[in-house]
Design an enzyme around this catalytic site. Sequence first.
Site, PDB file in Angstrom:
ATOM      1  N   GLY A  41       7.476   6.169  -9.398  1.00 21.21           N
ATOM      2  CA  GLY A  41       6.662   6.975  -8.491  1.00 21.21           C
ATOM      3  C   GLY A  41       6.111   8.188  -9.219  1.00 21.21           C
ATOM      4  CB  CYS A  91      10.290   5.093 -13.797  1.00 21.97           C
ATOM      5  SG  CYS A  91       9.276   6.432 -14.466  1.00 21.97           S
ATOM      6  CE1 TYR A  92      10.481  10.878  -7.496  1.00 22.53           C
ATOM      7  CE2 TYR A  92      11.294   9.033  -6.182  1.00 22.53           C
ATOM      8  CZ  TYR A  92      10.991  10.382  -6.303  1.00 22.53           C
ATOM      9  OH  TYR A  92      11.222  11.234  -5.243  1.00 22.53           O
ATOM     10  CG  HIS A  97       7.870   1.526 -16.075  1.00 20.53           C
ATOM     11  ND1 HIS A  97       7.836   1.507 -14.704  1.00 20.53           N
ATOM     12  CD2 HIS A  97       7.590   2.801 -16.445  1.00 20.53           C
ATOM     13  CE1 HIS A  97       7.542   2.718 -14.246  1.00 20.53           C
ATOM     14  NE2 HIS A  97       7.395   3.524 -15.281  1.00 20.53           N
ATOM     15  CD  GLU A 139       8.196  -1.996 -13.873  1.00 18.77           C
ATOM     16  OE1 GLU A 139       7.633  -1.004 -13.374  1.00 18.77           O
ATOM     17  OE2 GLU A 139       9.304  -1.923 -14.448  1.00 18.77           O
ATOM     18  N   GLY A 186     -12.067 -23.937   2.918  1.00 22.71           N
ATOM     19  CA  GLY A 186     -12.357 -24.657   1.687  1.00 22.71           C
ATOM     20  C   GLY A 186     -11.692 -24.024   0.492  1.00 22.71           C
ATOM     21  CG  ASP A 195      -5.611 -18.106  -0.209  1.00 20.37           C
ATOM     22  OD1 ASP A 195      -4.967 -18.478  -1.214  1.00 20.37           O
ATOM     23  OD2 ASP A 195      -6.293 -17.068  -0.196  1.00 20.37           O
ATOM     24  CE  LYS A 235      -5.808 -16.419  -4.160  1.00 18.79           C
ATOM     25  NZ  LYS A 235      -6.581 -17.062  -3.073  1.00 18.79           N
TER      26      LYS A 235
END
Length: 514
Positions: free
Chosen positions: A59, A86-87, A173, A175, A228, A231, A370
């Site tokens: 953050g 981190c934060y 981090h 990630e 179409g 999703d 997605k």
Amino acid sequence: MSAFEGEQTVLVVDFGAQYAQLIARRVREAHVRSEIVSRDITAEEVRRRRPVGIILSGGPASVYAADAYRMDPAILDLDVPVLGICYGHQLLADMAGGVVSNTGNAEFGKTPLEVTSSSILFRDLPPTQDVWMSHRDEVTEVPPGFVSVANSEGSKVAAMESSERRLYGVQFHPEVAHTPRGTEMVKQFLYEVCEASPSWTSHSIIETQVHRIREQVGESHVICGLSGGVDSAVAAAIVHEAIGDQLTCIFVDHGLLREGEAEQVEETFRSHFEVDLIHVKAADRFLEQLAGVTEPEVKRKMIGETFVRVFEETAAAIGDAGFLVQGTLYPDVIESGSASAATIKTHHNVGGLPEDMTLELVEPLRDLFKDEVRAVGAELGLPEEIVWRQPFPGPGLAVRIIGEVTRERLEILRAADAIILAEIRRAGLYRDIWQAFGVLPAVKTVGVQGDERTYAYPLIIRAVTSEDAMTADWARIPFEVLERISSRIINEVPGINRVAYDISSKPPATIEWE
């Protein structure tokens, strides 16, 4: 309530981080379900959700600031493993009785990390490695019961842990891709600390949703709004797997589609799906609703409401349909505003829905990104041209015309957009680019063609690369491809006399212009 009630879940508490969604994705890539929740979540709410672990995101604030984001301290007493990043690392230290200070030893970017003590997070990893730092404050005194297990030049407590309480913190981090061994650290936390099993797979998602859909709809007839795109196609396929002939798909041609798309959708779905398909031609109705409308949020909500009204009318004609299937995704929900995220834009299928709609929603993809949807589609055996189709917004070209939507502008944009996609395919870039499309602002610019002055529209090309649409970077399309696109559009599309390329990333921009 989550559509995946009972699935092992890690909660990602969002403290305003630009990487909160990335943390959630890394957990899911390890085949463990994750969910982003607000920092305001209470210990009782966490207890009811029964997560196997909690990750506190980064953050922008300082934990000692008067307006710093906090968290219910009782969460740390739930005997649920916690990883602070981190934060989140600093907040964990502060809440547990440690000290966080600004020592002037800020670190940004690639930083060497030295592991100084045995730690489950760094098991079997090199004692010295590069990590990605982004901080001005640091933990200067670990809380009682914690030990420092790693340091860097600017952070003497770059990682800490209380193995007895299963509380862990890292200043860097893990990630991001810039921490090369970060994924392994996340997996260590998930598998060894949280004792999670890698059970979040396409197969398990389908099984869970099939069971939930059968319970939700019973013997009722169900309609699906089919566009179409991947999703709605995957949503339809899952529902059909669950209830078979109880499903009817409705393709609404709202007149805002790309060139030849209506015909392509009908042909594709009639040849690949054994599902009833009703084609509703409603272009005039949507254009009448959009006449004179220029405000983007009004456009989206108006289109969302008109979609629902068409579905309701069609459902009434069918007879007993009480449910509407939508291909809503997790990023749609996040961007449309929630307890843990600001409203970026109202998606027509989330915040754009009318409050008095009579159909109950069935949303089997609401918790998915997605890439997970594509994997589920492949698992269900959908054809590649559907699974890998580039995203296209539900409101269609209406949100790619900046200003009022008119027939003339739609015709111009359709023709230009077709050229963009044709040349992207010709260059072999279609699968490498998340989205490529044209944007038509309702302004005109001066140009010269054939020694004569022109006064016509500009066309902006927008192309981005992304993993999940939550963040995106502008695509580095070769200049010769851009030149070919520009030349074709100006020469072949009446009404356009200049072409520009958008080189904005997300954030600060969004992918679509409206």
